[in-house]
Design a protein around this motif. Sequence first.
Motif, short mmCIF file in Angstrom:
data_model
loop_
_atom_site.label_atom_id
_atom_site.label_comp_id
_atom_site.label_asym_id
_atom_site.label_seq_id
_atom_site.Cartn_x
_atom_site.Cartn_y
_atom_site.Cartn_z
N LYS A 70 0.83 -1.20 0.00
CA LYS A 70 0.00 0.00 0.00
C LYS A 70 0.87 1.25 0.00
O LYS A 70 0.48 2.30 -0.52
CB LYS A 70 -0.88 -0.04 1.26
N GLY A 71 2.07 1.12 0.59
CA GLY A 71 2.97 2.26 0.66
C GLY A 71 3.32 2.85 -0.70
O GLY A 71 3.57 4.05 -0.82
N GLN A 72 3.34 2.01 -1.73
CA GLN A 72 3.67 2.50 -3.06
C GLN A 72 2.57 3.44 -3.57
O GLN A 72 2.86 4.48 -4.16
CB GLN A 72 3.85 1.33 -4.03
N GLU A 88 0.60 5.12 -1.63
CA GLU A 88 0.62 6.31 -0.78
C GLU A 88 1.76 7.24 -1.17
O GLU A 88 1.60 8.46 -1.20
CB GLU A 88 0.76 5.90 0.68
N ALA A 89 2.94 6.64 -1.48
CA ALA A 89 4.07 7.47 -1.87
C ALA A 89 3.75 8.22 -3.15
O ALA A 89 4.04 9.42 -3.28
CB ALA A 89 5.32 6.61 -2.06
N ALA A 90 3.12 7.53 -4.11
CA ALA A 90 2.75 8.19 -5.36
C ALA A 90 1.76 9.31 -5.09
O ALA A 90 1.90 10.42 -5.61
CB ALA A 90 2.16 7.18 -6.34
N LEU A 94 3.23 12.47 -3.49
CA LEU A 94 4.03 13.34 -4.36
C LEU A 94 3.15 14.17 -5.28
O LEU A 94 3.65 14.94 -6.09
CB LEU A 94 5.00 12.50 -5.19
N GLN A 112 0.32 4.74 -14.25
CA GLN A 112 1.23 4.57 -15.39
C GLN A 112 2.69 4.49 -14.93
O GLN A 112 3.46 3.68 -15.46
CB GLN A 112 1.03 5.76 -16.33
N LEU A 113 3.06 5.31 -13.95
CA LEU A 113 4.48 5.42 -13.61
C LEU A 113 4.90 4.55 -12.44
O LEU A 113 6.03 4.09 -12.38
CB LEU A 113 4.82 6.87 -13.28
N ILE A 114 3.99 4.34 -11.50
CA ILE A 114 4.39 3.65 -10.27
C ILE A 114 3.73 2.28 -10.15
O ILE A 114 4.40 1.26 -10.00
CB ILE A 114 4.00 4.49 -9.02
N PRO A 127 3.84 -0.47 -13.68
CA PRO A 127 5.13 -1.10 -13.98
C PRO A 127 5.47 -2.20 -12.97
O PRO A 127 6.01 -3.24 -13.34
CB PRO A 127 6.12 0.06 -13.88
N GLN A 128 5.14 -1.95 -11.69
CA GLN A 128 5.47 -2.96 -10.68
C GLN A 128 4.47 -4.10 -10.68
O GLN A 128 4.85 -5.27 -10.58
CB GLN A 128 5.51 -2.32 -9.30
N THR A 185 15.08 -5.49 -10.12
CA THR A 185 15.95 -4.42 -9.66
C THR A 185 16.16 -4.47 -8.16
O THR A 185 17.06 -3.84 -7.63
CB THR A 185 15.33 -3.05 -9.98
N ASP A 186 15.34 -5.25 -7.47
CA ASP A 186 15.42 -5.18 -6.01
C ASP A 186 16.53 -6.02 -5.41
O ASP A 186 16.99 -5.74 -4.32
CB ASP A 186 14.07 -5.54 -5.36
N ARG A 210 19.55 -6.81 -7.12
CA ARG A 210 20.71 -6.80 -7.99
C ARG A 210 22.00 -6.57 -7.22
O ARG A 210 22.02 -5.79 -6.30
CB ARG A 210 20.57 -5.70 -9.04
#
Lengths: 497, 266
Positions: free
Chosen positions: A391-393, A395-397, A400, A409-411, A414-415, A494-495, A497
């Motif tokens: 859920k934090g993702q 909320e962060a979006a 901002l 589209q951006l957050i 993609p994930q 990416t997480d 790497r």
Amino acid sequence: MTNQSSVAFVRRDIIPPAPPPPGQAGVLKWMRENLFSSVTNTLLTILSIYFIWSILAAIMPWTLNGVWVAGSLTECREIRDARGLESAACWAVINERWLQLLFGFYPTDDRLLSSLFYAEPLAAAGGLEAVFGAGSNATARIEFVNAMKADLSNLTIFFFGYWRPLLAVALLVVAVAPILYASLPRRLLLFSLAYPFIGVFLFWGGSFWGPMTVALGLVAALYLGRVVAGGYGLLGGGLAAVLAFILFFLNPLGVVGHTGLFPLFPHVKGVLDSVMPLGLPAIPSDQFGGFMLAIIIGTAGIVLSLPIGILLALGRQSTMPFIRWVCVTFIEVIRGVPLIVWLFVASTLLKYFLPPGSSFDALLRVIILVTLFASAYIAEVVRGGLAALPKGQYEAADSLGLDYWKSMQLIVLPQALKISIPGIVNTFIGLFKDTTLVVFVGLRDPLGLTNAIRATGEWNGIYWELYIFVALLFFTFCFFMSRYSMYLERKLQTDRR
Amino acid sequence: MSEAQTALQERQIDRSQMTVSDEIAIEISGMNKWYGTFHVLRDINLTVNRGERIVVCGPSGSGKSTLIRCINALEEHQKGTITVDGTTLSTDLKNIDKVRSEVGMVFQHFNLFPHLTILENCTLAPIWVRKVPKKEAEETAMYFLEKVKIPEQALKYPGQLSGGQQQRVAIARSLCMKPRIMLFDEPTSALDPEMIKEVLDTMIALAEEGMTMICVTHEMGFAQAVANRVIFMDQGQIIEQNEPKAFFNNPQNERTKLFLSQILGH
């Protein structure tokens, strides 16, 4: 050196890394650990080896001793007996009929074939116009073409007789490549956008201006949508674009005899046709067949079902009850009924809802149904991805100041899509294989064609070889999709790497 | 007293720009919030002036996180008004997006975007919300990444950074939007003791520049060092608020005394 005379311990020098002692690495160690670690394990290993060996022993002689050149199944068997073999595959049927399995009854470009490779008989028959022209004798033409095809090799016919579907598939690969591999130049994506129109033109033929007018209409509608979106927001703009396209350019749902409310489309096309006639012989959908059909339906279904599925998944999560109910109903109804039933609905029931006397392209119907069916599944797969996102993702979006569509589209997407890759590709592989079901609504898919081949006198009674060939065709494509999905998952990781 | 607190007291804090102006940054009056029938926030009245550094503390479940999440509308309130920088929060999405782009927020679990590099995390909102050209956004991002002392990590992904580094990136990401107010929701609670100091340092540096801040935190050392006001909440209400010195040395309410004895006692 360490100082260990008392309880207190202080390390003075760091131990450098050293290679493992011999016997602790390499093949032998791997075998000991994985194949022979215990009595049970050893027994299972031996049993498995025996099992694999017996299967191969049964299949390999049949496969490898196969007869590649023969005119009929009887001939195949004679050759086999003459060689004194107990069993042998009759690959000759593939050797002779692979073009049919690939393209069905899609017509070859006989004018091109005869002028390139059959010039002398063509001249003897009176030239191109005498054989293929408007006033030519149909029986004579068929005899001429059959004689020519008997003379030419299958490879020649493949490359020159079927240049249209071949070129269309080759360009399809070029169009898909930049979407699959980000390392390719981004400018190629423009070609990907143009491809649907080029592909339709190559496969179906007809006037070049048909697909071009539709493309023009799309561009115009999108432009109008953008202008409207400036004043009335994204939803208004989208609606305006869709409406403009339907009203002005598209003959809704491709119904013949009906040209939409404002038939701008036929006029624009007519003008372009009269100014600069350009086109290929039109080939109706009922002549499409073979593996080509699987590629057309599969690709169209995959490309169209992903965006629809994503929108359905977002709609299902929407806070607006009406949108949510519509999406839930659509997903549940489509998913709750077998695909084959939907295909029958498309091929029979749909007629009752259309104006009398109108026809509706059979292939288009199947593509629409397969797309809707797959998008319901994609929607559920993507919903899983959306739910797995912390859920934090979101909320962060939000914090901002990103609005809903931008944060999706951006957050979020993609994930969520990255999480859903295995499920999405799974659905795509299922969709691709389900294209064989169109045999039940009268389209000649590769499996239907095996029946057609068996129906001929020469190949009556041959099953395995044909099915194996069709299976290999499907396997190649599905295996590529599966590998590609693994590659993509690795690439997007990416997480860790 | 913990290591981080000792370290804070050793630091010289520059108070020259820590000035509270008369201008009102946030005004909350008569605000109530329910989760279903559960009354989480009860009659909250709070005025924050520009330049204030407020620490909100209280036991878990007291509603302190919910309070600051209401300020940028991550949570909806049901009664009363919240006015941020002159914009009153309503159900109008335009108002909400406007407030959110003016108010930076730092979360307990950082919430960096794992699929984007550090630099992309920082430039995303300026480019897409503020429509800043990419190059300019990247320059701003590097400026703030230097400020939080991790410019060398710009091209890495969040998963490759330590917790403390991630939280500093999260602060830089918020700062890139040039917010006038910063909200911190337990920014150090998920960090190892070694990393708490680096995040608190960054927050102090921000306070030294005169940023208006509301921090939900249990770092009492931080409260004593930079806050001009400490608010104690319990059961969804503001129980006590005062200047840090008076708050810690002379708490009035029994509940506050108990809370302080529990967190400062060891």
